[in-house]
Design an enzyme around this catalytic site. Structure first.
Site, PDB file in Angstrom:
ATOM      1  CB  ALA A  32      21.459   4.435  -4.384  1.00 34.84           C
ATOM      2  CG  PHE A 100      27.528  -1.483   2.253  1.00 36.23           C
ATOM      3  CD1 PHE A 100      28.355  -0.667   1.505  1.00 36.23           C
ATOM      4  CD2 PHE A 100      26.208  -1.085   2.460  1.00 36.23           C
ATOM      5  CE1 PHE A 100      27.874   0.514   0.957  1.00 36.23           C
ATOM      6  CE2 PHE A 100      25.719   0.090   1.910  1.00 36.23           C
ATOM      7  CZ  PHE A 100      26.549   0.896   1.159  1.00 36.23           C
ATOM      8  CD  GLN A 214      17.749   0.536   6.713  1.00 41.92           C
ATOM      9  OE1 GLN A 214      18.077   0.863   5.577  1.00 41.92           O
ATOM     10  NE2 GLN A 214      18.015  -0.647   7.210  1.00 41.92           N
ATOM     11  CG  HIS A 216      21.429   5.927   6.358  1.00 35.10           C
ATOM     12  ND1 HIS A 216      22.586   6.399   6.902  1.00 35.10           N
ATOM     13  CD2 HIS A 216      21.785   5.084   5.363  1.00 35.10           C
ATOM     14  CE1 HIS A 216      23.614   5.861   6.249  1.00 35.10           C
ATOM     15  NE2 HIS A 216      23.156   5.066   5.311  1.00 35.10           N
ATOM     16  CG  LEU A 226      22.749   8.621   2.820  1.00 32.58           C
ATOM     17  CD1 LEU A 226      22.323   8.085   4.163  1.00 32.58           C
ATOM     18  CD2 LEU A 226      22.451   7.607   1.739  1.00 32.58           C
ATOM     19  CD  GLU A 229      25.782   0.777   5.842  1.00 31.50           C
ATOM     20  OE1 GLU A 229      24.672   1.272   6.060  1.00 31.50           O
ATOM     21  OE2 GLU A 229      26.016  -0.425   5.885  1.00 31.50           O
ATOM     22  NE  ARG A 269      22.159   1.471   5.961  1.00 33.30           N
ATOM     23  CZ  ARG A 269      21.937   1.575   4.682  1.00 33.30           C
ATOM     24  NH1 ARG A 269      20.700   1.632   4.249  1.00 33.30           N
ATOM     25  NH2 ARG A 269      22.920   1.634   3.834  1.00 33.30           N
ATOM     26  CG  HIS A 338      17.944   5.322   4.040  1.00 35.78           C
ATOM     27  ND1 HIS A 338      18.313   6.236   3.082  1.00 35.78           N
ATOM     28  CD2 HIS A 338      18.617   4.187   3.775  1.00 35.78           C
ATOM     29  CE1 HIS A 338      19.192   5.658   2.264  1.00 35.78           C
ATOM     30  NE2 HIS A 338      19.375   4.423   2.653  1.00 35.78           N
ATOM     31  NE  ARG A 373      17.733  -0.777   2.532  1.00 29.92           N
ATOM     32  CZ  ARG A 373      18.613   0.011   1.892  1.00 29.92           C
ATOM     33  NH1 ARG A 373      19.097  -0.351   0.735  1.00 29.92           N
ATOM     34  NH2 ARG A 373      18.982   1.154   2.415  1.00 29.92           N
TER      35      ARG A 373
HETATM   36  C1  LIG Z   1      20.140   8.549  -0.444  1.00 28.03           C
HETATM   37  C2  LIG Z   1      19.923   7.082  -0.668  1.00 28.03           C
HETATM   38  C3  LIG Z   1      20.994   6.213  -0.763  1.00 28.03           C
HETATM   39  C4  LIG Z   1      20.800   4.869  -0.970  1.00 28.03           C
HETATM   40  N1  LIG Z   1      21.889   4.062  -1.071  1.00 28.03           N
HETATM   41  C5  LIG Z   1      21.710   2.750  -1.334  1.00 28.03           C
HETATM   42  C6  LIG Z   1      22.833   1.896  -1.519  1.00 28.03           C
HETATM   43  O1  LIG Z   1      23.981   2.323  -1.445  1.00 28.03           O
HETATM   44  N2  LIG Z   1      22.621   0.599  -1.777  1.00 28.03           N
HETATM   45  C7  LIG Z   1      21.358   0.088  -1.890  1.00 28.03           C
HETATM   46  O2  LIG Z   1      21.225  -1.092  -2.159  1.00 28.03           O
HETATM   47  N3  LIG Z   1      20.287   0.881  -1.727  1.00 28.03           N
HETATM   48  C8  LIG Z   1      20.424   2.189  -1.454  1.00 28.03           C
HETATM   49  N4  LIG Z   1      19.331   2.986  -1.291  1.00 28.03           N
HETATM   50  C9  LIG Z   1      17.993   2.426  -1.483  1.00 28.03           C
HETATM   51  C10 LIG Z   1      17.688   2.279  -2.949  1.00 28.03           C
HETATM   52  O3  LIG Z   1      18.292   3.328  -3.650  1.00 28.03           O
HETATM   53  C11 LIG Z   1      16.213   2.329  -3.218  1.00 28.03           C
HETATM   54  O4  LIG Z   1      15.577   1.356  -2.468  1.00 28.03           O
HETATM   55  C12 LIG Z   1      15.936   2.046  -4.674  1.00 28.03           C
HETATM   56  O5  LIG Z   1      16.684   2.881  -5.486  1.00 28.03           O
HETATM   57  C13 LIG Z   1      14.473   2.184  -5.017  1.00 28.03           C
HETATM   58  O6  LIG Z   1      14.322   1.977  -6.396  1.00 28.03           O
HETATM   59  P1  LIG Z   1      12.920   1.815  -7.078  1.00 28.03           P
HETATM   60  O7  LIG Z   1      13.183   1.508  -8.502  1.00 28.03           O
HETATM   61  O8  LIG Z   1      12.092   0.871  -6.303  1.00 28.03           O
HETATM   62  O9  LIG Z   1      12.265   3.258  -6.948  1.00 28.03           O
HETATM   63  P2  LIG Z   1      12.676   4.664  -7.568  1.00 28.03           P
HETATM   64  O10 LIG Z   1      14.036   4.702  -8.088  1.00 28.03           O
HETATM   65  O11 LIG Z   1      12.262   5.666  -6.556  1.00 28.03           O
HETATM   66  O12 LIG Z   1      11.750   4.794  -8.827  1.00 28.03           O
HETATM   67  C14 LIG Z   1      10.376   4.925  -8.732  1.00 28.03           C
HETATM   68  C15 LIG Z   1       9.841   5.326 -10.077  1.00 28.03           C
HETATM   69  O13 LIG Z   1       8.429   5.267 -10.049  1.00 28.03           O
HETATM   70  C16 LIG Z   1       7.914   6.444 -10.574  1.00 28.03           C
HETATM   71  N5  LIG Z   1       6.613   6.723  -9.954  1.00 28.03           N
HETATM   72  C17 LIG Z   1       6.296   6.749  -8.642  1.00 28.03           C
HETATM   73  N6  LIG Z   1       5.009   7.043  -8.490  1.00 28.03           N
HETATM   74  C18 LIG Z   1       4.489   7.217  -9.725  1.00 28.03           C
HETATM   75  C19 LIG Z   1       3.207   7.550 -10.233  1.00 28.03           C
HETATM   76  N7  LIG Z   1       2.163   7.779  -9.437  1.00 28.03           N
HETATM   77  N8  LIG Z   1       3.039   7.660 -11.550  1.00 28.03           N
HETATM   78  C20 LIG Z   1       4.083   7.453 -12.390  1.00 28.03           C
HETATM   79  N9  LIG Z   1       5.314   7.124 -11.967  1.00 28.03           N
HETATM   80  C21 LIG Z   1       5.511   7.019 -10.655  1.00 28.03           C
HETATM   81  C22 LIG Z   1       8.929   7.496 -10.252  1.00 28.03           C
HETATM   82  O14 LIG Z   1       8.787   8.576 -11.132  1.00 28.03           O
HETATM   83  C23 LIG Z   1      10.217   6.732 -10.475  1.00 28.03           C
HETATM   84  O15 LIG Z   1      10.565   6.754 -11.834  1.00 28.03           O
HETATM   85  C24 LIG Z   1      19.497   4.352  -1.068  1.00 28.03           C
HETATM   86  C25 LIG Z   1      18.412   5.204  -0.974  1.00 28.03           C
HETATM   87  C26 LIG Z   1      18.616   6.568  -0.762  1.00 28.03           C
HETATM   88  C27 LIG Z   1      17.440   7.451  -0.609  1.00 28.03           C
END
Ligand SMILES: Cc1cc2nc3c(=O)[nH]c(=O)nc-3n(C[C@H](O)[C@H](O)[C@H](O)COP(=O)(O)OP(=O)(O)OC[C@H]3O[C@@H](n4cnc5c(N)ncnc54)[C@H](O)[C@@H]3O)c2cc1C
Ligand code: SF4
Ligand code: FES
Lengths: 579, 251
Positions: A32, A100, A214, A216, A226, A229, A269, A338, A373
């Protein structure tokens, strides 16, 4: 990790198992770029953040949950600062905020353009402070254990050895991230496969609002990587083949001298991605010889020095991956998948319908994103609801008794057998990589930016076919140590479930709202029939059953979702009617 | 899509612990286009030739730190290294040097993670502050003192480059020292003294023979060699002061 820390702080005597299939600092949060939203400026207010979020979500948000969210956002972002997160600052040493898309006032806290990276590493490193957190790094969770209507643990595989372990727990929190890898071109890491969603779903928990995916608008063609934004927040332009800032033709104008929130490139978006589609229809996109149809993200007028300071990662990516200099050349971009707005249905305290089970982050549908979102709300969501999930899970753990280990073990052994048989069963002929390719292709065709009955139907059928063919897979690698061939097969199994919930929820929503846009006679929003959450329930061996649930509306009644000058007018009118 | 007529030979160091006694090289002929990274090359091999080929990857954008490999003998992130830069020659891909191989291109990182844990990589506040009081204030100078050292993605390329780590696997090494330095230099933190003990210990900075290759291979310009260097000076000073004042303490 935010949840684990919350448990450790709530009661250090509780033991926490932190399980991740990668080292936690590799989680996709790392990618992110832009930042995390929380009210900061004196000219801003919680009320504004609330209205931006609910309007941005096309009124499909749980408004009481949004209210809690916006109130806790600044607190949690400050907490992260105390833990060491290097938020970018103003000259007088305070945390700075940036503009943003879809946000009326600058309220996005950022750490250059590596916000997620810094949030993740800060949490990872801080989590090492707590002896009660035991990490299971590179452990793959394959199923939950549930008995007597309570979730009581999980089964994990140690990836380095292939060994199974049962983890007994009085509370389980799922925080497995999104599922966008069911599509072809996405901004996502290889690990974003929706495992946790599928696990909860198979235990009878509903996946809510799964049709809302969504796109992007500014991604690298082919790979989908990516360009944040923030490029637009800092003043970047989107232009078509005539060098024309086409967004002014799609209700986002008129042109402004400076970037203005909710105008033009800083519109939401879904609108921007849709505008791309129409430009392409009109033949006004640029036909790139190797990259296909693109538009240009033009940053040249911002100057090299400013770009290096504010968007260093973007600069680097453009140079390394595309061989161009954003201070001199415009960057070819197009939309890519995204974010998954939907997820495991939980209440405002992160509790799922299965007692003892909690979910937070992108895998959860706690109700703040609705049908679309707003950028920078989700990083904040991780913090606010990660904490809530931790606090609630700790409370639940203290008030419930331990389970029956013997019968849980029996269950765990059955899980082990099922998962092992994927690898050991003889005579399969389907290749995982082939099935995966067909799935992502079909999802892109049927559940893209615009949707029509016919292709959605075809996608639903394709997915059922793939489910059948999955039974006949062949895993080439039969070994135990680091068998990624086998693990990807398990992921594909989950992905097919999640893809089915998306496609079936989509075909059943006969209206257009937020990220779900139809072109087959359902172009309008239909609040009479569809101001409702969709809920997909697992049906063993069949297609998901789709039901509908009410939306919690407190103080913002559904209105037209307008941006640019029209949006400002609507804001004025709303204010007028309040006094 | 780009044209995929060109074929490049990728030579991969294979090691399957359950059947191989030692690692060996295998060559694959991979069709590629100019925008394909080395990572995409190995993915192509896995998808089309041999599903058992094993390597770590996730983000594809040089930020998660998973995909480090030796590419023609140099530690690099495979997702941001491009096949076009090697064509028409053969490119050789091996597991990161100096780490035990678990399988194919996957190495054992548990030692490295242990080192990260050992340096107390979190703020131990100099002054307590409640959330109601808001954020700590940091001037641009205070901010600039540590920000560079926050960019480490834990890819461990610097360890694969470090000859001393190759000789002594207990050396805490470039990235961990850079992270230690990051917290020591942060105006919010007050535990530098505690961490200095590790710096000056047997596993500490004096292992370094100042080759500087770690900073050369670092994909994020963290400049760990600089962090090691500064800490050598600090540790020497520390030692000197300890020597002068029997009560200990560095200030
Ligand atoms: C390129 C990009 C840019 C972004 N920019 C922004 C931004 O600027 N602002 C914003 O608010 N949001 C942004 N987002 C969205 C945001 O980053 C994500 O929604 C958020 O980081 C998701 O976090 P999470 O903790 O839910 O999942 P993740 O960070 O994906 O973590 C999931 C965890 O679960 C673990 N896991 C999954 N399945 C299993 C399994 N079966 N067994 C064991 N472990 C498992 C993985 O190993 C990982 O550690 C962006 C997303 C992307 C892709
Ligand atoms: S210091 Fe550089 S090379 Fe070493 S682990 Fe960190 S990012 Fe990688
Ligand atoms: S895949 Fe994440 S750094 Fe290369």
């Amino acid at each position: 990790m935010r949840a684990a820390i919350a448990v450790a702080e709530a009661d250090p005597s509780l033991k926490v198992a932190l399980i991740s299939k990668v080292y936690p600092m590799r989680s996709h949060t790392v990618a992110a770029e832009g930042g995390a939203a929380g009210v900061k400026k004196p000219t801003d207010s919680l009320e504004y953040h609330f209205h931006d979020t609910v309007g941005g979500g096309d009124w499909l948000c749980e408004q009481d949950v949004v209210e809690y969210f916006v109130s806790q956002a600044p607190v949690e972002l400050t907490q992260l600062e105390h833990w060491g997160c290097p938020w970018s600052r103003t000259a007088d040493g305070h945390v700075n905020v940036r503009a943003f898309g879809g946000m009326k006032i600058e309220r996005t806290w950022f750490a250059a353009d590596k916000s997620g990276f810094h949030i993740l590493h800060t949490l990872f490193q801080t989590s090492m402070k707590y002896p009660s957190i035991k990490r299971f790094d590179e452990h793959f969770c394959v199923d939950l254990l549930a008995e007597d209507g309570r979730c009581q643990g999980a089964v994990v595989i140690e990836m380095g050895t292939g060994e199974f372990t049962m983890i007994e727990a009085r509370s389980v929190i799922i925080a497995t991230g999104g599922a966008g890898r069911v599509f072809r071109e996405s901004t996502l890491g290889g690990i974003v496969t929706g495992d946790g969603m599928a696990m909860a779903y198979r235990h009878g928990v509903a996946l809510r609002d799964m049709e809302f995916v969504q796109y992007h608008p500014t991604c690298m063609p082919v790979t989908g990587l990516l360009f944040t934004e923030a490029c637009r927040g800092e003043g970047g332009y989107l232009v078509n083949k005539d060098g024309y800032r086409y967004l002014q033709d799609y209700g986002l104008g008129p042109l402004q001298d400076k970037p203005k929130n909710k105008y033009m490139e800083l519109g939401p978006r879904d609108r921007l991605s849709q505008a791309f589609f129409f430009e392409q229809q009109k033949g006004r996109t640029i036909q790139h010889p190797t990259l296909g149809a693109v538009v240009h993200l033009d940053l040249r007028h911002l100057g090299e020095a400013y770009l290096h300071e504010r968007l260093p990662l973007i600069y680097e990516m453009a140079e390394t991956f595309m061989g161009l200099d954003p201070a001199k050349d415009p960057i070819p971009v197009r939309p890519a998948v995204h974010y998954t707005m939907g997820g495991i249905r939980v209440d405002g305290r992160c509790a799922a319908s299965l007692k003892g089970l909690y979910a937070a982050g992108e895998c959860a549908s706690v109700g703040i994103h609705g049908a679309n979102r707003l950028g920078s709300n989700s990083l904040t969501e991780l913090l606010v609801f990660g904490k809530v999930a931790g606090v609630e899970a700790a409370r639940n753990a203290k008030s419930s008794s331990a389970g029956n280990s013997a019968s849980l073990l029996k269950q765990a052994q059955a899980v082990e057998q099922r998962v092992m048989s994927l690898k050991t069963k003889p005579g399969g002929s389907e290749k995982i990589s082939v099935l995966r390719k067909e799935m992502v292709q079909s999802m892109e065709e049927g559940c893209g930016i615009f949707r029509v009955e016919k292709t959605m139907r075809a996608t639903c059928e394709k997915l059922s076919e793939l489910r059948e063919r999955f039974k006949n897979i062949n895993i080439e690698d039969k070994t135990s140590v680091w068998n990624t061939d086998w693990l990807t097969a398990i992921e594909l199994d989950y992905q097919l479930d999640v893809a089915q919930t998306m496609a079936h929820s989509a075909i059943n929503r006969k209206e257009s709202r937020g990220a779900h846009q139809r072109l087959d006679g359902f172009e309008q929003r239909d609040d009479v029939n569809f101001l409702k959450h969709s809920e997909a329930y697992y049906v063993a061996g069949g297609i998901p059953r789709i039901a509908y649930g009410d939306v919690k509306i407190t103080k913002s009644q559904p209105a037209a979702r307008v941006y640019g000058a029209a949006g400002e007018k609507a804001d004025q009118e709303r204010k007028g009617s309040h006094v | 899509m780009s044209d995929t007529k060109k074929i490049i030979e990728i030579e991969v160091l294979r090691y399957q612990p359950e059947s191989d006694t030692e690692p060996h090289l295998e060559v694959y002929k991979v069709p590629f286009s100019d925008d394909m990274s080395v990572l995409q090359g190995v993915q192509y091999i896995k998808d089309n030739f041999d599903g058992s080929l094993t390597f770590r990857w996730s983000c594809r954008m040089a930020i998660c730190g998973s995909c480090g490999m030796m590419i023609n003998g140099i530690p690099k992130l495979s997702c941001e290294t491009f096949l076009r830069d090697y064509y028409p020659n053969r490119v050789r891909v091996e597991a990161m040097a100096h780490f035990p191989i678990e399988k194919d291109l996957v190495v054992d990182l548990s030692g490295f993670i242990g080192k990260l844990e050992s340096i107390q990589p979190y703020i131990i506040p100099r002054e307590a502050r409640s959330l109601e009081q808001g954020e700590y204030i940091q001037s641009p100078e205070q901010f600039n003192a540590y920000i560079q050292f926050t960019s480490c993605i834990n890819c461990t390329l610097c360890y694969a480059a470090c000859p001393q780590f190759g000789l002594n696997p207990d050396f805490i090494g470039p990235a961990a020292i850079a992270l230690l330095h990051r917290y020591n230099m942060d105006s919010r933190d007050g535990a530098a003294e505690q961490r200095m003990e590790l710096v000056a210990s047997e596993e500490g900075v004096f292992n370094c023979s100042a080759v500087g290759y770690c900073s050369e291979v670092c994909p994020k310009h963290v400049d760990p060699a600089n962090a090691v260097n500064i800490n050598k000076t600090n540790a020497a000073k520390d030692y000197f002061l300890r020597f002068l004042s029997p009560k200990g303490g560095s200030k």
